[in-house]
Design a protein around this motif. Structure first.
Motif, mmCIF file in Angstrom:
data_model
loop_
_atom_site.group_PDB
_atom_site.id
_atom_site.type_symbol
_atom_site.label_atom_id
_atom_site.label_comp_id
_atom_site.label_asym_id
_atom_site.label_seq_id
_atom_site.Cartn_x
_atom_site.Cartn_y
_atom_site.Cartn_z
ATOM 1 N N ALA A 140 0.814 -1.173 0.098
ATOM 2 C CA ALA A 140 -0.069 0.092 -0.022
ATOM 3 C C ALA A 140 0.921 1.187 0.000
ATOM 4 C CB ALA A 140 -1.063 -0.049 1.131
ATOM 5 N N LEU A 141 1.951 1.222 0.619
ATOM 6 C CA LEU A 141 2.917 2.362 0.542
ATOM 7 C C LEU A 141 3.417 2.614 -0.676
ATOM 8 C CD1 LEU A 141 5.050 1.854 3.811
ATOM 9 C CD2 LEU A 141 3.295 3.630 3.474
ATOM 10 N N LYS A 142 3.729 1.553 -1.423
ATOM 11 C CA LYS A 142 4.118 1.844 -3.001
ATOM 12 C C LYS A 142 3.200 2.686 -3.769
ATOM 13 C CE LYS A 142 7.622 -1.351 -3.633
ATOM 14 N NZ LYS A 142 7.745 -2.057 -2.407
ATOM 15 N N PHE A 143 1.967 2.622 -3.296
ATOM 16 C CA PHE A 143 0.606 3.292 -3.923
ATOM 17 C C PHE A 143 0.854 4.871 -3.925
ATOM 18 C CE2 PHE A 143 -2.996 1.848 -6.430
ATOM 19 C CZ PHE A 143 -2.429 0.794 -6.735
ATOM 20 N N GLY A 144 1.679 5.541 -4.792
ATOM 21 C CA GLY A 144 1.550 6.961 -4.857
ATOM 22 C C GLY A 144 0.590 7.587 -5.650
ATOM 23 N N PRO A 145 0.590 8.922 -5.914
ATOM 24 C CA PRO A 145 -0.532 9.579 -6.543
ATOM 25 C C PRO A 145 -0.570 9.082 -8.012
ATOM 26 C CG PRO A 145 0.867 11.087 -5.457
ATOM 27 C CD PRO A 145 1.284 9.891 -5.318
ATOM 28 N N GLU A 147 -0.297 5.888 -9.118
ATOM 29 C CA GLU A 147 -0.788 4.651 -9.292
ATOM 30 C C GLU A 147 -2.289 4.914 -8.822
ATOM 31 O OE1 GLU A 147 2.140 5.061 -7.574
ATOM 32 O OE2 GLU A 147 3.246 3.831 -8.854
ATOM 33 N N GLU A 148 -2.367 5.670 -7.926
ATOM 34 C CA GLU A 148 -3.767 6.149 -7.578
ATOM 35 C C GLU A 148 -4.662 6.316 -8.842
ATOM 36 O OE1 GLU A 148 -3.399 7.725 -3.144
ATOM 37 O OE2 GLU A 148 -4.886 8.877 -4.221
ATOM 38 N N PRO A 272 -5.176 3.563 1.006
ATOM 39 C CA PRO A 272 -5.810 4.322 1.986
ATOM 40 C C PRO A 272 -6.554 5.571 0.847
ATOM 41 C CG PRO A 272 -3.479 4.125 2.407
ATOM 42 C CD PRO A 272 -3.701 3.451 1.311
ATOM 43 N N LEU A 326 -1.061 1.272 9.614
ATOM 44 C CA LEU A 326 -0.303 2.537 9.177
ATOM 45 C C LEU A 326 -0.970 3.538 9.909
ATOM 46 C CD1 LEU A 326 -0.388 2.167 5.167
ATOM 47 C CD2 LEU A 326 1.533 1.877 6.734
ATOM 48 N N GLY A 327 -2.058 3.341 10.764
ATOM 49 C CA GLY A 327 -2.716 4.423 11.400
ATOM 50 C C GLY A 327 -3.346 5.362 10.472
ATOM 51 N N ILE A 328 -3.613 5.070 9.207
ATOM 52 C CA ILE A 328 -4.528 5.867 8.253
ATOM 53 C C ILE A 328 -5.879 5.017 7.869
ATOM 54 C CG2 ILE A 328 -4.226 7.306 5.845
ATOM 55 C CD1 ILE A 328 -1.289 6.603 6.098
ATOM 56 N N PRO A 329 -6.954 5.774 8.077
ATOM 57 C CA PRO A 329 -8.186 5.188 7.981
ATOM 58 C C PRO A 329 -8.185 5.102 6.395
ATOM 59 C CG PRO A 329 -8.427 7.636 8.752
ATOM 60 C CD PRO A 329 -6.914 7.155 8.753
ATOM 61 N N ALA A 335 -12.135 5.962 9.996
ATOM 62 C CA ALA A 335 -11.539 7.178 10.690
ATOM 63 C C ALA A 335 -12.109 7.151 11.992
ATOM 64 C CB ALA A 335 -11.905 8.477 9.951
ATOM 65 N N LEU A 338 -10.487 4.826 14.185
ATOM 66 C CA LEU A 338 -9.311 5.203 14.746
ATOM 67 C C LEU A 338 -9.417 6.226 15.912
ATOM 68 C CD1 LEU A 338 -6.579 4.770 13.305
ATOM 69 C CD2 LEU A 338 -6.785 7.095 12.469
ATOM 70 N N THR B 39 -8.818 13.223 7.149
ATOM 71 C CA THR B 39 -8.584 12.173 8.311
ATOM 72 C C THR B 39 -7.041 12.017 8.603
ATOM 73 O OG1 THR B 39 -9.045 10.767 6.675
ATOM 74 C CG2 THR B 39 -10.868 11.286 7.998
ATOM 75 N N GLY B 40 -6.808 11.515 9.845
ATOM 76 C CA GLY B 40 -5.346 10.981 10.113
ATOM 77 C C GLY B 40 -4.611 11.921 10.344
ATOM 78 N N ARG B 48 -10.949 13.736 17.331
ATOM 79 C CA ARG B 48 -11.495 12.331 17.578
ATOM 80 C C ARG B 48 -11.348 11.923 19.123
ATOM 81 N NH1 ARG B 48 -13.950 10.772 13.144
ATOM 82 N NH2 ARG B 48 -13.280 11.807 11.138
ATOM 83 N N LYS B 193 2.150 8.863 5.510
ATOM 84 C CA LYS B 193 2.331 7.705 4.648
ATOM 85 C C LYS B 193 3.225 7.909 3.341
ATOM 86 C CE LYS B 193 0.294 5.455 1.253
ATOM 87 N NZ LYS B 193 -0.406 5.655 -0.030
ATOM 88 N N ASN B 194 3.177 8.817 2.584
ATOM 89 C CA ASN B 194 3.874 9.124 1.435
ATOM 90 C C ASN B 194 5.132 9.508 1.587
ATOM 91 O OD1 ASN B 194 2.081 9.017 -1.378
ATOM 92 N ND2 ASN B 194 0.616 10.136 0.137
ATOM 93 N N GLY B 197 6.517 5.656 2.460
ATOM 94 C CA GLY B 197 6.438 5.013 1.043
ATOM 95 C C GLY B 197 7.401 5.779 -0.001
ATOM 96 N N GLN B 199 7.316 8.364 -1.870
ATOM 97 C CA GLN B 199 6.416 9.024 -2.794
ATOM 98 C C GLN B 199 6.914 10.539 -2.720
ATOM 99 O OE1 GLN B 199 4.965 7.248 -4.793
ATOM 100 N NE2 GLN B 199 4.584 5.461 -3.545
ATOM 101 N N PHE B 213 5.421 6.243 12.728
ATOM 102 C CA PHE B 213 6.303 5.900 12.072
ATOM 103 C C PHE B 213 7.858 6.107 12.508
ATOM 104 C CE2 PHE B 213 2.892 6.729 9.146
ATOM 105 C CZ PHE B 213 2.762 5.558 8.704
#
Lengths: 504, 327
Positions: A140-145, A147-148, A272, A326-329, A335, A338, B39-40, B48, B193-194, B197, B199, B213
């Motif tokens: 999932a971390l490899k997914f940058g903008p 890839e999205e 995410p 990752l703590g990211i919803p 969310a 979390l 979020t986050g 929250r 996260k980016n 990763g 990015q 992290f």
């Protein structure tokens, strides 16, 4: 592997502890209810019921909320099928075929397909979660903008095939959706744009549910009224054992779509910011594209119910993954989960698996159990749900109308949105009359903002170089698949014409 | 006779309790707890947490429902609150874009000094973060060298043009004389996260956003933009220690729409004051590097806001609005 099995065993044991098991059943029931009420979704349900969870230990609390989350995914299908109004945004794609099936007197089959597909989707996804959570988090971390965006492109490509054979009309419908998605604030610069008639209300944009409820609730109702002159009523269905048995036999009709939806849903859910709604829509589109009989979709094909239902359940489990690792919803509901976890003193992140294993495994164990509980509850309640359809149409229509208005007002708390919904309902009816497909517009308003953001982020980071989408391996794969998918219906059409010409 | 007596007694009781009941304003429906970020992120985590504490401590008869409105660097949320004028059931968790966004987007038509200040929950801090994979970057000097070497290929992630991290990024560009590419994401959590990763190349996240992290060894802080080193990061130098005059904080305050009734304001001030003093909140502040010494409210908070609007105007003029919006 062995450690996973041991931990999972411990987790399952936890799930069967009396308090936890009670929490699962209570959560599923509450979820079913909020899911099937238009305007109340899992987000509201989880937010409202969060306080209850302070009375019990954290593991029991998350089990309750997670069960509620799945329950809502199942519940959304109920109103989609019986009333034709999506109970939650995740269940919009379920309307496409669920509604026609109900009109043909096959509501029980549709509800059953939804329950079975949801069960398979949820189970596949929780197994994948159990086995591959840490490596998937890295993926999932490899997914940058880039890839999205490529993924969104893929989603749009699947929908070119959604509008039947009339590709120009499909594209028009997608563009209409994109225009509506663009209303509000520019997501990068923050400037207001497309503010029609300078009305400040448009600054908030046009909500996705406003559009979906307008088109499917009001638009469909008008269409049905016109085409039947209010004469017919829904075919009544009576549940007998023979019918049940017959329904079980039909699983093979939609099992392929179910598998597709399960894997796709899980994968999209783990990213995410994507979530269950795009997953369900993509799954519907792909299932249609690869179907032997794509023309029957939208007219009551049971596979069209199974594909999105499998996907939205799989995605809801999948979206737990970035939250926990990752703590990211991955969705608005996670969310809120979390937030709950932070209060219980748990800090979701890469270390949660090591630092609070009993919590994580208790949650995972409960997901298996919750899936079984919800499918049983659903199958048992089908006779109750289809009672709705026994109502005369003259009674059902006003109820649907009220629920549409209420559903929109409850979500946005603005009369303005209610008027927009009614307006869109009329537009949807006209589009239907002129044979424009409406589903692509719904898809566009969901995916438009996601696609726009990721495309602009990519282009900013590559300084305007468009090759950025095809120089990264994951992104390139998605783009190639998208190109293939766009050309697939075209090729099919040409092939069919040739055959027809040869035959004629 | 007894009946009349009972009636008069209860009437008397009513007369006694009634004024108290009027003074004690309480929400009559769920309170919308708007978060002007995604979020986050830091604001989201805080809102929250607060929402949960409100429920846990049973401070409100009606729930607080957190709603994220991250669009346009908080513009969406600001406009929403402005339009809610006189509404007693909406409050908003704010950050510094509360000041910067209306300055940069003049046609938004929002004046935050008209909003109802409720309470300042914390002052948040910023650090400069890179991925631990970047072994070539160990301190500020090697960082600046790497950025200058990469030029516009150096990608800094943030939460939106005009957000505090873009202001801080512009301040750094001015201080070190380099230019970077700034990429907006929908929330601080996504930014973090980016970075992990790979990015993007660096961020100026709040501690709460990178903490997990950092603990897992995925990211490392290089500099903190505070007056003195925070207890949570004893080994990270401040910019001042390194001879760079950048000190920047983020306010985390709760505000209501313009024209809230005084009784309602009192209710919210008491509620958030109680939260501020709670052990849970103070523990969160310590672990996440927030400064929570003083619960500012009322006129103090109003003048704090107007001072900050002036300060940010000057800051934006100094670095240039265009360097923040990237146009």
């Amino acid at each position: 592997m062995e450690t996973i099995l041991v931990s999972l065993g411990g987790g399952l044991m936890q799930a069967f502890e009396p308090l936890n098991f009670f929490m699962i059943v209570a959560g599923c029931l509450a979820g079913l209810f909020v899911g099937c009420m238009p305007g109340l979704g899992s987000v509201n349900g989880v937010a409202i019921l969060l306080p209850i969870t302070f009375l019990v230990p954290p593991t029991a609390a998350i089990i309750f909320l997670a069960a509620l989350y799945y329950g809502a995914m199942y519940g959304g299908a109920i109103s989609s099928i019986t009333l034709g109004i999506p109970g939650a945004s995740t269940a919009v794609a379920t309307v496409f075929d669920g509604r026609p099936m109900a009109q043909q007197g096959k509501a029980d089959k549709a509800l059953m397909a939804a329950a079975i597909a949801s069960f398979i989707g949820g189970t596949v996804s929780i197994i994948l979660f159990t086995l591959f959570a840490p490596p998937l988090a890295i993926f999932a971390l490899k997914f940058g903008p880039q890839e999205e965006f490529a993924l969104m492109l893929l989603a749009f490509a699947t929908f070119i095939g959604l509008g039947g054979d009339d590709i120009p009309k499909t594209i028009f419908s997608i563009l209409l959706g994109l225009v509506m998605a663009a209303v509000g604030f520019d997501i990068i610069s923050g400037q207001p744009r497309m503010i029609f008639f300078d009305m400040v209300e448009f600054q908030r944009g046009i909500g996705f549910l406003v559009l979906a409820i307008g088109i499917y609730g009001i638009g469909e109702m008008l269409w049905t009224l016109e085409s039947t002159k209010g004469q017919i009523q829904m075919h009544k269905v009576s549940m007998t054992w023979a019918r049940m048995k017959e329904n079980f036999g039909e699983i093979k009709l939609y099992i392929n779509s179910t598998w597709l939806g399960s894997f796709l849903g899980f994968f999209v859910g783990t990213l995410p910011a994507a979530g269950a709604t795009p997953a369900a829509l993509m799954s519907y589109g792909l299932s249609k594209t690869f179907s032997k009989d794509p023309d029957s979709y939208g007219k009551g094909n049971v596979a069209g119910v199974a594909a999105p239902e499998a996907a939205n359940n799989a995605a809801s489990t999948g979206s737990m993954l970035p939250m926990i690792t990752l703590g990211i919803p991955g969705s608005p509901t996670t969310a809120i989960l979390l937030g709950g976890m932070i209060i219980w003193g748990l800090r979701p992140g890469p270390l949660l698996f090591q630092e609070s294993p009993e919590f994580v495994w208790g949650l995972i164990g409960s997901m298996y159990v919750a899936n079984v509980v919800t499918v049983l509850l659903n199958l048992a309640l089908i006779p109750v749900f289809i009672r709705v359809l026994a109502m005369p149409f003259t009674l059902l229509t006003p109820i649907i109308f009220v629920l549409c208005v209420l559903g929109v007002f409850a979500t946005t708390d603005r009369m303005f949105d209610t008027w927009i919904m009614l307006f869109i309902g009329v537009v949807g009816y006209l589009m239907r009359k002129l044979n424009y497909p409406v589903a692509p517009a719904v898809l566009a308003i969901v995916l438009g903002p996601l696609a726009e953001r990721s495309m602009r982020q990519s282009l900013i980071s590559s300084q305007g170089d468009v090759t950025t989408f095809i120089t990264r391996p994951i992104s390139l794969t998605c783009v190639l698949l998208a190109v293939l998918l766009i050309s697939y219906p075209l090729i099919q059409k040409v092939v069919r014409k040739r055959k027809a010409a040869a035959a004629g | 006779m007894t009946f009349v007596k009972t009636l008069s007694v209860s009437a008397l009781a009513l007369a006694v309790t009634a004024p108290a009941a009027f003074a004690e304003w309480q929400p009559r429906k769920p309170v919308e707890f708007i978060i002007m970020a995604g979020t986050g992120g830091g604001a989201d985590q805080i809102a929250r947490l607060l929402q949960g504490l409100i429920e846990k401590k049973d401070l409100s008869p009606r729930p607080f429902i957190p709603i994220n409105k991250p669009g346009g660097s908080g513009a969406e949320a600001l406009r929403y609150l402005q339009d809610k004028e006189g509404d007693n059931h909406t409050v908003m968790m704010t950050l510094n874009s509360f000041y910067t966004t209306p300055i940069i987007q003049e046609d938004l038509g929002v004046d935050v000094t008209t909003f109802t200040p409720i309470g300042l929950m914390a002052m948040d801090t910023f650090l400069l973060w890179v991925n631990t994979d970047r072994e070539d970057i160990t301190d500020l000097d090697s960082y600046v060298e790497a950025v200058k070497g990469a030029g516009l290929d150096w990608k800094v992630g943030g939460t939106g043009s005009g957000q505090e991290d873009s202001v801080l990024t512009a301040m750094m560009e001015a201080a070190f004389d380099y230019d970077v590419t700034y990429i907006p994401f929908p929330g601080g959590g996504t930014v973090a996260k980016n970075l992990v990763g790979n990015q993007i190349d660096s961020t100026v996240n709040n501690p709460a956003e990178q903490m997990e992290f950092f603990r897992a060894g995925n990211s490392k802080p290089l500099v903190q933009f505070t007056d003195v080193r925070m207890p949570a990061f004893p080994d990270t130098p401040t910019a001042k220690e390194l001879g760079v005059d950048i000190e920047y904080y983020m306010q985390r305050s709760v505000n209501g729409p313009p024209g809230m009734d005084p009784e309602a304001v009192e209710f919210y001030v008491n509620l958030f004051g109680e939260l501020f003093a709670s052990q849970e909140w103070q523990d969160f502040c310590t672990s996440d590097g927030l400064t929570c010494d003083n619960f500012m409210k009322g006129a103090d908070l109003a003048s704090f806001h107007s001072d900050n609007v002036v300060a940010h105007k000057a800051l934006i003029e100094q670095v240039g609005a265009s360097s923040i919006t990237g146009e």
